[in-house]
Design a protein around this motif. Structure first.
Motif, mmCIF file in Angstrom:
data_model
loop_
_atom_site.group_PDB
_atom_site.id
_atom_site.type_symbol
_atom_site.label_atom_id
_atom_site.label_comp_id
_atom_site.label_asym_id
_atom_site.label_seq_id
_atom_site.Cartn_x
_atom_site.Cartn_y
_atom_site.Cartn_z
ATOM 1 N N THR A 22 4.959 45.593 22.679
ATOM 2 C CA THR A 22 5.286 44.179 22.781
ATOM 3 C C THR A 22 5.807 43.693 21.435
ATOM 4 O O THR A 22 5.150 43.873 20.405
ATOM 5 C CB THR A 22 4.058 43.348 23.191
ATOM 6 N N LEU A 34 -2.919 37.306 21.635
ATOM 7 C CA LEU A 34 -2.227 38.529 22.057
ATOM 8 C C LEU A 34 -2.910 39.765 21.493
ATOM 9 O O LEU A 34 -3.025 40.795 22.169
ATOM 10 C CB LEU A 34 -0.775 38.504 21.607
ATOM 11 N N ARG A 35 -3.345 39.665 20.246
ATOM 12 C CA ARG A 35 -3.990 40.816 19.616
ATOM 13 C C ARG A 35 -5.341 41.136 20.240
ATOM 14 O O ARG A 35 -5.819 42.266 20.137
ATOM 15 C CB ARG A 35 -4.140 40.558 18.114
ATOM 16 N N THR A 72 -2.226 44.275 25.419
ATOM 17 C CA THR A 72 -1.297 44.332 24.291
ATOM 18 C C THR A 72 -1.961 44.700 22.967
ATOM 19 O O THR A 72 -1.251 44.973 21.993
ATOM 20 C CB THR A 72 -0.586 42.973 24.120
ATOM 21 N N ILE A 130 1.380 45.591 19.381
ATOM 22 C CA ILE A 130 2.216 44.434 19.062
ATOM 23 C C ILE A 130 2.960 44.656 17.754
ATOM 24 O O ILE A 130 2.365 45.011 16.739
ATOM 25 C CB ILE A 130 1.359 43.161 18.946
ATOM 26 N N ARG A 157 8.997 36.617 23.079
ATOM 27 C CA ARG A 157 8.187 37.788 23.401
ATOM 28 C C ARG A 157 8.979 38.749 24.282
ATOM 29 O O ARG A 157 9.548 38.364 25.304
ATOM 30 C CB ARG A 157 6.905 37.368 24.122
ATOM 31 N N ASP A 171 8.240 42.267 26.258
ATOM 32 C CA ASP A 171 7.347 43.335 26.695
ATOM 33 C C ASP A 171 8.216 44.517 27.126
ATOM 34 O O ASP A 171 8.950 44.432 28.116
ATOM 35 C CB ASP A 171 6.489 42.883 27.875
#
Length: 288
Positions: free
Chosen positions: A29, A64-65, A70, A74, A247, A249
């Motif tokens: 990502t 997100l982390r 994901t 990242i 973003r 993916d």
């Protein structure tokens, strides 16, 4: 304690929303922001929502982390033009630049690009570029990072002498060669450009497949994704003033013969607004 609990709850909810929006498990990502122009608070000219701000960006990245889909996969990229508009002499509040540098450092990007003009601005305000930031040069530079066990090659596009003039063919050729030298060493080649939309479009369509992904900033409109005419390069461009985060993916990485980017098949793209659903990270907010 109460503030921390509220922040954790909001981040968990955001992570769940992100997971639902991107159900497939990505191979990688990419989270990208650029063209922030020195704005550190929510944009004061974006209507009632007050979009953006580095404290909201921090919350977004933390969510997100922490998301199992994901986490550890990242690539967070910022720049260019995070501190300075490419067509103006100063950001909204130049005296805040030392604090803005600290805020960007707190976000923990994997990669950050700054222009020579931004370095001069920061020096005038007795601030250095964020630790680890790459200063764009008159020639392309490259480095390799490892994300989720995969080698990713980064090509930092050169800084033209005149950002208002078309990028010379010579610089485009040098950049394509720098990218080609990474082939065979990495699973993905990512270009980071300050050039602006017109020159980036020329590059992706005349230097076919030189980079697999292009993260663009500088003059021109922002958008979630486009592909080059041959489908070999996936291109996204930052919106202005830090209102959003781009973003990508990547559900598969290039490597197979005939590979081409196809939305919904091997990538999903989105521009996430940093709106009222995203809280301010107190640790970043207090810097200002």
């Amino acid at each position: 304690m109460r503030t921390s609990s509220i922040l954790f709850g909001v981040m968990a909810a955001l992570a769940m929303t992100v997971s639902q929006a991107f159900a497939a498990d990505p191979a990688l990502t990419i989270v990208f922001a650029g063209n922030t122009y020195g704005y550190y608070d929510p944009c004061p000219t974006c209507g009632a929502q007050k979009l953006g701000g580095l404290a909201k960006r921090s919350t977004y990245l933390k969510a997100l982390r922490q998301n199992p889909a994901t986490a550890g996969k990242i690539l967070a990229v910022a720049g260019a033009w995070e501190f300075l508009p490419e067509v103006s002499s100063a950001p909204p509040e130049p005296e805040k630049m030392p604090a803005v540098v600290k805020a960007h450092e707190a976000l923990g990007y994997d990669v950050m690009a700054v222009t020579p003009d931004e370095v001069k601005l920061l020096a005038d305000k007795k601030a250095a570029p964020p630790k680890g930031a790459v200063v764009l040069d008159q020639a392309p530079t490259a480095k390799i990072v490892t994300i989720g066990g995969k080698a990713v090659g980064l090509v930092f596009f050169p800084m033209p002498r005149d950002v208002s003039a078309p990028v010379p063919d010579k610089l485009m050729d040098q950049t394509a060669r720098a990218a080609s030298e990474l082939r065979g060493k990495v699973a993905l080649v990512v270009g980071i450009s300050p050039w602006g939309a017109l020159d980036e479009e020329t590059f992706v369509n005349t230097r076919g497949g030189a980079v697999d992904v292009l993260l663009g900033s500088g003059g021109g409109s922002g958008f979630s994704s486009r592909t080059s005419k041959d489908g070999k390069t996936l291109w996204t461009r930052a919106y202005i003033k830090g209102k959003t985060v781009n973003r990508l993916d990547l559900l598969a990485l290039p490597g197979q013969p005939g590979f081409a980017w196809k939305v919904g098949e091997n990538f999903v793209a989105k521009v996430d607004p940093l709106d009222e659903t995203v809280t301010q990270d107190p640790a970043v907010e207090q810097l200002f």
